[in-house]
Design a protein around this motif. Structure first.
Motif, PDB file in Angstrom:
ATOM      1  N   ILE A 229       0.843  -1.193   0.000  1.00 28.48           N
ATOM      2  CA  ILE A 229       0.000   0.000   0.000  1.00 28.48           C
ATOM      3  C   ILE A 229       0.880   1.245   0.000  1.00 28.48           C
ATOM      4  O   ILE A 229       2.073   1.166   0.271  1.00 28.48           O
ATOM      5  CB  ILE A 229      -0.972   0.045   1.215  1.00 28.48           C
ATOM      6  CG1 ILE A 229      -0.199  -0.065   2.533  1.00 28.48           C
ATOM      7  CG2 ILE A 229      -2.035  -1.037   1.095  1.00 28.48           C
ATOM      8  CD1 ILE A 229      -1.065   0.048   3.772  1.00 28.48           C
ATOM      9  N   ASP A 230       0.263   2.390  -0.301  1.00 31.53           N
ATOM     10  CA  ASP A 230       1.016   3.642  -0.319  1.00 31.53           C
ATOM     11  C   ASP A 230       1.086   4.247   1.084  1.00 31.53           C
ATOM     12  O   ASP A 230       0.386   3.817   2.005  1.00 31.53           O
ATOM     13  CB  ASP A 230       0.395   4.627  -1.316  1.00 31.53           C
ATOM     14  CG  ASP A 230      -1.027   4.990  -0.957  1.00 31.53           C
ATOM     15  OD1 ASP A 230      -1.235   5.688   0.062  1.00 31.53           O
ATOM     16  OD2 ASP A 230      -1.947   4.573  -1.692  1.00 31.53           O
ATOM     17  N   GLN A 231       1.930   5.264   1.230  1.00 37.52           N
ATOM     18  CA  GLN A 231       2.190   5.881   2.535  1.00 37.52           C
ATOM     19  C   GLN A 231       0.939   6.496   3.152  1.00 37.52           C
ATOM     20  O   GLN A 231       0.679   6.318   4.344  1.00 37.52           O
ATOM     21  CB  GLN A 231       3.295   6.936   2.417  1.00 37.52           C
ATOM     22  CG  GLN A 231       3.723   7.553   3.737  1.00 37.52           C
ATOM     23  CD  GLN A 231       4.398   6.567   4.680  1.00 37.52           C
ATOM     24  OE1 GLN A 231       5.122   5.672   4.241  1.00 37.52           O
ATOM     25  NE2 GLN A 231       4.173   6.715   5.977  1.00 37.52           N
ATOM     26  N   ALA A 232       0.142   7.221   2.368  1.00 38.35           N
ATOM     27  CA  ALA A 232      -1.059   7.871   2.913  1.00 38.35           C
ATOM     28  C   ALA A 232      -2.060   6.845   3.426  1.00 38.35           C
ATOM     29  O   ALA A 232      -2.661   7.026   4.493  1.00 38.35           O
ATOM     30  CB  ALA A 232      -1.702   8.767   1.853  1.00 38.35           C
ATOM     31  N   THR A 233      -2.222   5.755   2.689  1.00 37.04           N
ATOM     32  CA  THR A 233      -3.147   4.696   3.118  1.00 37.04           C
ATOM     33  C   THR A 233      -2.622   4.013   4.378  1.00 37.04           C
ATOM     34  O   THR A 233      -3.377   3.749   5.313  1.00 37.04           O
ATOM     35  CB  THR A 233      -3.355   3.671   1.986  1.00 37.04           C
ATOM     36  OG1 THR A 233      -3.836   4.351   0.825  1.00 37.04           O
ATOM     37  CG2 THR A 233      -4.345   2.597   2.389  1.00 37.04           C
ATOM     38  N   ALA A 234      -1.321   3.753   4.403  1.00 38.33           N
ATOM     39  CA  ALA A 234      -0.722   3.115   5.586  1.00 38.33           C
ATOM     40  C   ALA A 234      -0.912   3.992   6.820  1.00 38.33           C
ATOM     41  O   ALA A 234      -1.236   3.493   7.903  1.00 38.33           O
ATOM     42  CB  ALA A 234       0.763   2.845   5.344  1.00 38.33           C
ATOM     43  N   GLN A 235      -0.741   5.302   6.668  1.00 35.99           N
ATOM     44  CA  GLN A 235      -0.923   6.216   7.795  1.00 35.99           C
ATOM     45  C   GLN A 235      -2.374   6.229   8.259  1.00 35.99           C
ATOM     46  O   GLN A 235      -2.648   6.240   9.458  1.00 35.99           O
ATOM     47  CB  GLN A 235      -0.478   7.629   7.420  1.00 35.99           C
ATOM     48  CG  GLN A 235      -0.502   8.595   8.597  1.00 35.99           C
ATOM     49  CD  GLN A 235       0.453   8.192   9.699  1.00 35.99           C
ATOM     50  OE1 GLN A 235       1.658   8.044   9.469  1.00 35.99           O
ATOM     51  NE2 GLN A 235      -0.043   8.007  10.919  1.00 35.99           N
ATOM     52  N   ALA A 236      -3.318   6.221   7.323  1.00 36.25           N
ATOM     53  CA  ALA A 236      -4.746   6.207   7.683  1.00 36.25           C
ATOM     54  C   ALA A 236      -5.097   4.927   8.443  1.00 36.25           C
ATOM     55  O   ALA A 236      -5.853   4.962   9.422  1.00 36.25           O
ATOM     56  CB  ALA A 236      -5.611   6.350   6.426  1.00 36.25           C
ATOM     57  N   ILE A 237      -4.536   3.818   8.006  1.00 34.24           N
ATOM     58  CA  ILE A 237      -4.782   2.544   8.698  1.00 34.24           C
ATOM     59  C   ILE A 237      -4.173   2.588  10.103  1.00 34.24           C
ATOM     60  O   ILE A 237      -4.808   2.163  11.078  1.00 34.24           O
ATOM     61  CB  ILE A 237      -4.224   1.358   7.889  1.00 34.24           C
ATOM     62  CG1 ILE A 237      -5.006   1.207   6.579  1.00 34.24           C
ATOM     63  CG2 ILE A 237      -4.297   0.068   8.699  1.00 34.24           C
ATOM     64  CD1 ILE A 237      -4.360   0.250   5.590  1.00 34.24           C
ATOM     65  N   ALA A 238      -2.963   3.128  10.219  1.00 31.98           N
ATOM     66  CA  ALA A 238      -2.311   3.225  11.528  1.00 31.98           C
ATOM     67  C   ALA A 238      -3.115   4.111  12.481  1.00 31.98           C
ATOM     68  O   ALA A 238      -3.232   3.800  13.666  1.00 31.98           O
ATOM     69  CB  ALA A 238      -0.891   3.762  11.369  1.00 31.98           C
ATOM     70  N   ASP A 239      -3.676   5.202  11.957  1.00 31.81           N
ATOM     71  CA  ASP A 239      -4.500   6.079  12.792  1.00 31.81           C
ATOM     72  C   ASP A 239      -5.726   5.339  13.324  1.00 31.81           C
ATOM     73  O   ASP A 239      -6.085   5.477  14.494  1.00 31.81           O
ATOM     74  CB  ASP A 239      -4.934   7.324  12.008  1.00 31.81           C
ATOM     75  CG  ASP A 239      -3.760   8.248  11.678  1.00 31.81           C
ATOM     76  OD1 ASP A 239      -2.677   8.102  12.295  1.00 31.81           O
ATOM     77  OD2 ASP A 239      -3.937   9.098  10.779  1.00 31.81           O
ATOM     78  N   LYS A 240      -6.351   4.542  12.462  1.00 28.52           N
ATOM     79  CA  LYS A 240      -7.512   3.765  12.894  1.00 28.52           C
ATOM     80  C   LYS A 240      -7.087   2.663  13.867  1.00 28.52           C
ATOM     81  O   LYS A 240      -7.765   2.406  14.867  1.00 28.52           O
ATOM     82  CB  LYS A 240      -8.249   3.175  11.695  1.00 28.52           C
ATOM     83  CG  LYS A 240      -9.516   2.427  12.090  1.00 28.52           C
ATOM     84  CD  LYS A 240     -10.356   2.077  10.887  1.00 28.52           C
ATOM     85  CE  LYS A 240     -11.605   1.356  11.315  1.00 28.52           C
ATOM     86  NZ  LYS A 240     -12.754   2.211  11.417  1.00 28.52           N
ATOM     87  N   ALA A 241      -5.951   2.027  13.590  1.00 29.00           N
ATOM     88  CA  ALA A 241      -5.447   0.968  14.472  1.00 29.00           C
ATOM     89  C   ALA A 241      -5.193   1.505  15.869  1.00 29.00           C
ATOM     90  O   ALA A 241      -5.445   0.829  16.866  1.00 29.00           O
ATOM     91  CB  ALA A 241      -4.170   0.356  13.895  1.00 29.00           C
ATOM     92  N   ASP A 242      -4.709   2.745  15.954  1.00 32.77           N
ATOM     93  CA  ASP A 242      -4.439   3.362  17.247  1.00 32.77           C
ATOM     94  C   ASP A 242      -5.714   3.477  18.083  1.00 32.77           C
ATOM     95  O   ASP A 242      -5.672   3.360  19.304  1.00 32.77           O
ATOM     96  CB  ASP A 242      -3.805   4.736  17.060  1.00 32.77           C
ATOM     97  CG  ASP A 242      -3.340   5.334  18.364  1.00 32.77           C
ATOM     98  OD1 ASP A 242      -2.501   4.707  19.035  1.00 32.77           O
ATOM     99  OD2 ASP A 242      -3.820   6.424  18.720  1.00 32.77           O
ATOM    100  N   GLN A 243      -6.842   3.675  17.429  1.00 34.58           N
ATOM    101  CA  GLN A 243      -8.125   3.762  18.139  1.00 34.58           C
ATOM    102  C   GLN A 243      -8.657   2.378  18.508  1.00 34.58           C
ATOM    103  O   GLN A 243      -9.412   2.227  19.470  1.00 34.58           O
ATOM    104  CB  GLN A 243      -9.160   4.504  17.281  1.00 34.58           C
ATOM    105  CG  GLN A 243      -8.773   5.934  16.969  1.00 34.58           C
ATOM    106  CD  GLN A 243      -8.541   6.757  18.223  1.00 34.58           C
ATOM    107  OE1 GLN A 243      -9.346   6.771  19.132  1.00 34.58           O
ATOM    108  NE2 GLN A 243      -7.399   7.442  18.270  1.00 34.58           N
ATOM    109  N   MET A 244      -8.274   1.362  17.744  1.00 32.15           N
ATOM    110  CA  MET A 244      -8.772   0.002  17.957  1.00 32.15           C
ATOM    111  C   MET A 244      -7.956  -0.797  18.973  1.00 32.15           C
ATOM    112  O   MET A 244      -8.485  -1.673  19.653  1.00 32.15           O
ATOM    113  CB  MET A 244      -8.783  -0.764  16.624  1.00 32.15           C
ATOM    114  CG  MET A 244      -9.745  -0.219  15.596  1.00 32.15           C
ATOM    115  SD  MET A 244      -9.562  -1.008  13.973  1.00 32.15           S
ATOM    116  CE  MET A 244     -10.001  -2.712  14.330  1.00 32.15           C
ATOM    117  N   CYS A 245      -6.665  -0.525  19.064  1.00 37.51           N
ATOM    118  CA  CYS A 245      -5.750  -1.339  19.872  1.00 37.51           C
ATOM    119  C   CYS A 245      -5.976  -1.130  21.368  1.00 37.51           C
ATOM    120  O   CYS A 245      -5.884  -0.007  21.870  1.00 37.51           O
ATOM    121  CB  CYS A 245      -4.303  -0.976  19.508  1.00 37.51           C
ATOM    122  SG  CYS A 245      -3.074  -1.844  20.508  1.00 37.51           S
TER     123      CYS A 245
END
Length: 148
Positions: A108-124
């Motif tokens: 995946i690209d950097q922007a998508t990876a960052q968006a996923i990481a932001d969501k993961a931070d809320q889920m973890c």
């Protein structure tokens, strides 16, 4: 105020001996080890609480990252998370932790990876537990797929 979870699993472990230089064992027998206090001068020859925390946080965050990608309907080729947990004094007789999560996302690209990481931070659950208490830095690196 955080909602109380509907607990579906409880991990149980007991520490004995001299705390950080003692012993820890899980009730199910999967963990049964001596511990050592981390020393900035020497390389530890036994596990310590920070190492155990880093292991748990990295596994949890990686699971959340993959779950976030799935919930966002983003197909990833894989991911890994390296957690670096630091400990040090903040004043006399008071210590604190810092955490750096290094996320590598594949396909995946950097922007998508960052968006996923932001969501993961809320889920973890680990991120939710430490939010506002421990400085956590998330470093995301995307590795886009290479056409073969």
């Amino acid at each position: 105020m955080t909602a109380k979870p509907k607990v579906f699993y409880t991990a149980t472990a007991t520490a004995t001996g001299d705390g950080r230089n003692g012993h820890v064992a899980s009730a199910d027998g999967l963990i049964d080890m001596d511990l050592v206090t981390p020393n900035p001068i020497t390389t530890p020859r036994k596990a310590n609480p920070e190492l155990l925390f880093a292991s748990g946080y990295s596994a949890c965050y990686n699971s959340a990252f993959q779950g976030a990608a799935k919930s966002m309907k983003v197909r990833i080729e894989g991911s890994s998370v390296t957690a670096k947990v630091g400990i040090g004094p903040v004043s006399l007789h008071e210590f604190a932790l810092t955490v750096t999560l290094k996320v590598d996302a594949y396909g995946i690209d950097q922007a998508t990876a960052q968006a996923i990481a932001d969501k993961a931070d809320q889920m973890c659950p680990y991120s939710n537990a430490v939010r506002g208490n421990i400085e956590v830095n998330v470093e995301v690196t995307a590795h886009e797929a290479v056409d073969a």
